[in-house]
Design a protein around this motif. Structure first.
Motif, PDB file in Angstrom:
ATOM      1  N   LEU A  28      31.555  66.317  51.905  1.00  0.00           N
ATOM      2  CA  LEU A  28      32.007  66.009  53.030  1.00  0.00           C
ATOM      3  C   LEU A  28      32.881  67.113  53.597  1.00  0.00           C
ATOM      4  CD1 LEU A  28      32.879  62.262  53.074  1.00  0.00           C
ATOM      5  CD2 LEU A  28      30.754  63.211  53.950  1.00  0.00           C
ATOM      6  N   TYR A  29      33.106  67.598  54.762  1.00  0.00           N
ATOM      7  CA  TYR A  29      34.185  68.600  55.494  1.00  0.00           C
ATOM      8  C   TYR A  29      35.038  67.472  56.159  1.00  0.00           C
ATOM      9  CZ  TYR A  29      36.128  72.200  58.268  1.00  0.00           C
ATOM     10  OH  TYR A  29      36.966  73.336  59.101  1.00  0.00           O
ATOM     11  N   TYR A  30      36.264  67.653  55.651  1.00  0.00           N
ATOM     12  CA  TYR A  30      37.317  66.769  56.442  1.00  0.00           C
ATOM     13  C   TYR A  30      38.656  67.608  56.553  1.00  0.00           C
ATOM     14  CZ  TYR A  30      38.826  66.421  51.566  1.00  0.00           C
ATOM     15  OH  TYR A  30      39.180  66.764  50.180  1.00  0.00           O
ATOM     16  N   VAL A  31      39.255  67.189  57.608  1.00  0.00           N
ATOM     17  CA  VAL A  31      40.625  67.891  57.913  1.00  0.00           C
ATOM     18  C   VAL A  31      41.504  67.318  56.884  1.00  0.00           C
ATOM     19  CG1 VAL A  31      42.501  68.075  59.570  1.00  0.00           C
ATOM     20  CG2 VAL A  31      40.168  67.593  60.339  1.00  0.00           C
ATOM     21  N   LEU A  88      29.638  72.221  60.364  1.00  0.00           N
ATOM     22  CA  LEU A  88      30.967  72.905  59.766  1.00  0.00           C
ATOM     23  C   LEU A  88      31.198  72.776  58.218  1.00  0.00           C
ATOM     24  CD1 LEU A  88      33.172  71.722  62.564  1.00  0.00           C
ATOM     25  CD2 LEU A  88      32.130  74.002  62.475  1.00  0.00           C
ATOM     26  N   THR A  89      31.684  74.066  57.455  1.00  0.00           N
ATOM     27  CA  THR A  89      32.086  73.701  56.226  1.00  0.00           C
ATOM     28  C   THR A  89      33.140  74.277  55.584  1.00  0.00           C
ATOM     29  OG1 THR A  89      30.799  75.887  55.667  1.00  0.00           O
ATOM     30  CG2 THR A  89      29.285  74.093  55.359  1.00  0.00           C
ATOM     31  N   THR A  90      33.674  73.804  54.564  1.00  0.00           N
ATOM     32  CA  THR A  90      34.929  74.273  54.057  1.00  0.00           C
ATOM     33  C   THR A  90      34.905  74.273  52.535  1.00  0.00           C
ATOM     34  OG1 THR A  90      37.295  74.554  54.093  1.00  0.00           O
ATOM     35  CG2 THR A  90      36.252  72.367  54.190  1.00  0.00           C
ATOM     36  N   THR A  91      35.701  75.227  51.962  1.00  0.00           N
ATOM     37  CA  THR A  91      35.934  74.820  50.448  1.00  0.00           C
ATOM     38  C   THR A  91      37.429  74.896  50.050  1.00  0.00           C
ATOM     39  OG1 THR A  91      35.971  77.225  50.163  1.00  0.00           O
ATOM     40  CG2 THR A  91      33.538  76.176  49.920  1.00  0.00           C
ATOM     41  N   ALA A  92      38.218  74.540  51.006  1.00  0.00           N
ATOM     42  CA  ALA A  92      39.735  74.338  50.935  1.00  0.00           C
ATOM     43  C   ALA A  92      39.892  73.315  49.974  1.00  0.00           C
ATOM     44  CB  ALA A  92      40.196  74.130  52.251  1.00  0.00           C
ATOM     45  N   GLN A  93      39.211  72.255  49.781  1.00  0.00           N
ATOM     46  CA  GLN A  93      39.575  71.221  48.927  1.00  0.00           C
ATOM     47  C   GLN A  93      38.469  71.366  47.835  1.00  0.00           C
ATOM     48  OE1 GLN A  93      39.690  70.310  52.049  1.00  0.00           O
ATOM     49  NE2 GLN A  93      41.940  70.419  52.122  1.00  0.00           N
ATOM     50  N   LEU A 123      41.050  68.464  68.346  1.00  0.00           N
ATOM     51  CA  LEU A 123      41.320  69.823  68.820  1.00  0.00           C
ATOM     52  C   LEU A 123      40.012  70.600  68.390  1.00  0.00           C
ATOM     53  CD1 LEU A 123      45.134  70.489  68.395  1.00  0.00           C
ATOM     54  CD2 LEU A 123      44.047  70.470  70.453  1.00  0.00           C
ATOM     55  N   ASN A 124      39.854  70.526  67.061  1.00  0.00           N
ATOM     56  CA  ASN A 124      38.648  71.183  66.463  1.00  0.00           C
ATOM     57  C   ASN A 124      37.323  71.021  67.082  1.00  0.00           C
ATOM     58  OD1 ASN A 124      40.100  72.620  64.457  1.00  0.00           O
ATOM     59  ND2 ASN A 124      40.003  70.969  63.029  1.00  0.00           N
ATOM     60  N   LEU A 125      37.301  69.638  67.638  1.00  0.00           N
ATOM     61  CA  LEU A 125      35.760  69.609  68.275  1.00  0.00           C
ATOM     62  C   LEU A 125      35.817  69.497  69.742  1.00  0.00           C
ATOM     63  CD1 LEU A 125      35.461  66.051  66.049  1.00  0.00           C
ATOM     64  CD2 LEU A 125      34.213  68.275  65.816  1.00  0.00           C
ATOM     65  N   GLY A 126      36.918  69.986  70.177  1.00  0.00           N
ATOM     66  CA  GLY A 126      36.868  70.166  71.859  1.00  0.00           C
ATOM     67  C   GLY A 126      36.106  71.131  72.224  1.00  0.00           C
ATOM     68  N   ARG A 140      45.709  64.280  61.687  1.00  0.00           N
ATOM     69  CA  ARG A 140      44.225  64.285  61.519  1.00  0.00           C
ATOM     70  C   ARG A 140      43.575  64.046  62.567  1.00  0.00           C
ATOM     71  NH1 ARG A 140      43.348  62.109  55.320  1.00  0.00           N
ATOM     72  NH2 ARG A 140      42.623  64.139  54.364  1.00  0.00           N
ATOM     73  N   VAL A 141      43.903  62.886  63.551  1.00  0.00           N
ATOM     74  CA  VAL A 141      43.294  62.767  64.730  1.00  0.00           C
ATOM     75  C   VAL A 141      43.491  63.896  65.689  1.00  0.00           C
ATOM     76  CG1 VAL A 141      43.337  61.275  66.921  1.00  0.00           C
ATOM     77  CG2 VAL A 141      43.350  60.168  64.551  1.00  0.00           C
ATOM     78  N   VAL A 142      44.657  64.220  65.919  1.00  0.00           N
ATOM     79  CA  VAL A 142      45.064  65.540  66.819  1.00  0.00           C
ATOM     80  C   VAL A 142      44.266  66.790  66.347  1.00  0.00           C
ATOM     81  CG1 VAL A 142      46.919  66.974  67.558  1.00  0.00           C
ATOM     82  CG2 VAL A 142      47.224  64.738  67.503  1.00  0.00           C
TER      83      VAL A 142
END
Length: 201
Positions: free
Chosen positions: A148-151, A138-143, A198-201, A192-194
């Motif tokens: 690392l990709y993090y919530v 998984l990847t993101t550029t929001a930050q 949900l994202n990893l479900g 973040r835990v929730v």
């Protein structure tokens, strides 16, 4: 909470300065280590009660923290650089509350302990999701471009540094500020835990 909103404003000048430093042979890892050394000096200044010096050193530490990524982007991102950046960031985040506890344990120790516990939970949620995100590619550029990709959370780098600066400017208010920020950080960690579950479900 504010990191992704500030990125479009902060990144262009930081990237220009990072590119200029890279052109002069400055390494991203060198900037990271210099920033951490500055952070350690900030913590020592707090321990000794030199709060305005700590305020300036915290601000310089964060400038270095932005610049190391900019230098890396101007050259090339490395796993070692990303590793050093996150480990030393977490170390710095822990040193500042610890320093306030050392400076005045009777007044500050309980609030510092609660704040550090909130950082611990938030960091665990942050890093555990990053591991699973890497496993799933998984990847993101929001930050911005990160190793690392993090919530995203309610309490991120911008909020943490703002709070540290407030603590240095108003040291007598440390217990109140620390407890309030700990509550926000615990809420961020739970969210973040929730979200991660949900994202990893």
């Amino acid at each position: 909470m504010f990191d992704s909103r500030l990125r479009p404003l902060i990144d262009p000048p930081i990237n220009r300065l990072g590119a200029a430093l890279a052109a002069r042979g400055v390494s991203a890892d060198g900037v990271t280590l210099a920033g951490f050394a500055t952070g350690v000096c900030a913590a020592l200044a707090v321990c000794l009660g030199h709060f305005w010096a700590a305020f300036l050193l915290i601000a310089v530490n964060r400038l270095f923290d932005g610049l190391d990524g900019a230098v890396a982007r101007a050259t090339h991102l490395t796993d070692r650089g990303g590793y050093l950046d996150i480990v030393l960031d977490f170390a710095f985040y822990g040193l500042i509350p610890l320093a306030f506890a050392i400076h005045d344990p009777d007044h500050n120790a309980l609030a510092a302990a609660v704040l550090l516990a909130s950082f611990y939970l938030n960091g665990a949620a942050f890093l555990a999701f990053a591991i699973m995100a890497e496993k799933r590619k998984l990847t993101t550029t929001a930050q911005g471009r990160k190793s690392l990709y993090y919530v995203a959370g309610l309490a991120e780098g911008t909020e943490t540094i703002a709070v540290f600066l407030i603590m240095a400017a108003l040291p007598d208010w440390f217990p109140v500020v620390a407890m309030a920020f700990a509550a926000l950080t615990f809420a961020s960690a739970i969210a973040r835990v929730v979200a991660g579950a949900l994202n990893l479900g």
